[in-house]
Design a protein around this motif. Structure first.
Motif, PDB file in Angstrom:
ATOM      1  N   ASP A   1      33.117  37.415  39.073  1.00  0.00           N
ATOM      2  CA  ASP A   1      33.363  38.811  39.425  1.00  0.00           C
ATOM      3  C   ASP A   1      32.848  39.713  38.302  1.00  0.00           C
ATOM      4  OD1 ASP A   1      34.960  38.579  41.951  1.00  0.00           O
ATOM      5  OD2 ASP A   1      36.210  37.355  40.628  1.00  0.00           O
TER       6      ASP A   1
ATOM      7  N   ARG B   1      34.431  44.939  35.491  1.00  0.00           N
ATOM      8  CA  ARG B   1      35.268  45.175  36.666  1.00  0.00           C
ATOM      9  C   ARG B   1      36.181  46.368  36.463  1.00  0.00           C
ATOM     10  NH1 ARG B   1      35.927  39.601  36.234  1.00  0.00           N
ATOM     11  NH2 ARG B   1      38.096  39.778  35.551  1.00  0.00           N
TER      12      ARG B   1
ATOM     13  N   GLU C   1      40.224  38.669  41.365  1.00  0.00           N
ATOM     14  CA  GLU C   1      39.885  39.408  40.154  1.00  0.00           C
ATOM     15  C   GLU C   1      41.060  39.474  39.182  1.00  0.00           C
ATOM     16  OE1 GLU C   1      36.503  42.502  41.894  1.00  0.00           O
ATOM     17  OE2 GLU C   1      38.438  43.246  41.211  1.00  0.00           O
TER      18      GLU C   1
END
Length: 209
Positions: free
Chosen positions: A13, A145, A153
């Motif tokens: 991610d 992120r 996540e």
């Protein structure tokens, strides 16, 4: 070239896969190819419902999570990927079966072999012509992120480190089918590396539709 082509982008991610999917789709479209861009989970209406359920809903047990992701891919391949390839399109996907093997098989510790076998059954053994691993350290992925957007996540660095190492191990085991790129390089440099590999392997002919 009129044969269908299947390219997957994988990685942790925050690696920058979505940017590379867009750049490659634009480049192949400029060469005259029909390009179908998709993602997993979520590339079909059923997949979108599964994505919302698994990533944004209440707790899902690890085995149920693996089965739901497999169901998404089974439907996705049958309804979108194979038909597109059958008419000669290039399918470019943000995530495919390797994500399930890395995240559920390794990260969730369900067994990489077991999850791989489940995924291959679900997709009727369809594998990409090329899988690009966009590799970034887990701490860099967390920095990019920023705000946490889904259940995966929100996992800690140990989980994401395990996932990263499994992606790299898969690529090392089958270098003819994988390309590992440094996700900390510029988006343009990564794109050139991907396009160069496609041309060098004969999957794409620059200057010809």
């Amino acid at each position: 070239m009129t044969d269908g082509l299947f390219i997957a982008f994988e990685g942790g991610d925050g690696a920058g896969k979505s940017t590379q999917v867009r750049l490659l789709a634009d480049a192949l479209g400029a060469l005259g190819r029909e390009v179908v861009v998709t993602r997993q989970p979520g590339g079909t209406p059923l997949g979108a419902a599964i994505r919302d359920l698994v990533l944004h809903g209440d707790h899902v047990s690890p085995r149920a999570e693996a089965l739901l992701f497999a169901a998404d891919k089974a439907h996705h391949v049958d309804q979108l990927i194979r038909p597109a390839m059958g008419r000669g399109a290039v399918v470019v996907t943000d995530r495919y079966t390797d994500s399930s093997v890395a995240y559920q098989g390794s990260g969730r510790d369900l067994g990489a072999v077991e999850v791989h076998d489940l995924q291959m059954w679900a997709v009727d053994s369809l594998v990409p012509d090329l899988t690009v691993i966009v590799d970034v350290p887990s701490e860099e992925g967390r920095r990019r992120r920023g705000e946490v957007h889904d259940r995966l996540e929100s996992e800690g660095d140990t989980f994401h480190d395990t996932v990263r190492q499994h992606f790299l191990a898969m690529a090392q085991g089958a270098p003819e089918r994988y390309l590992v790129v440094d996700g900390t390089a510029s988006p343009e440099a990564i794109h050139e590396a991907v396009l160069g590999r496609l041309v060098a392997s004969g999957l794409v002919e620059v200057g010809s539709p």
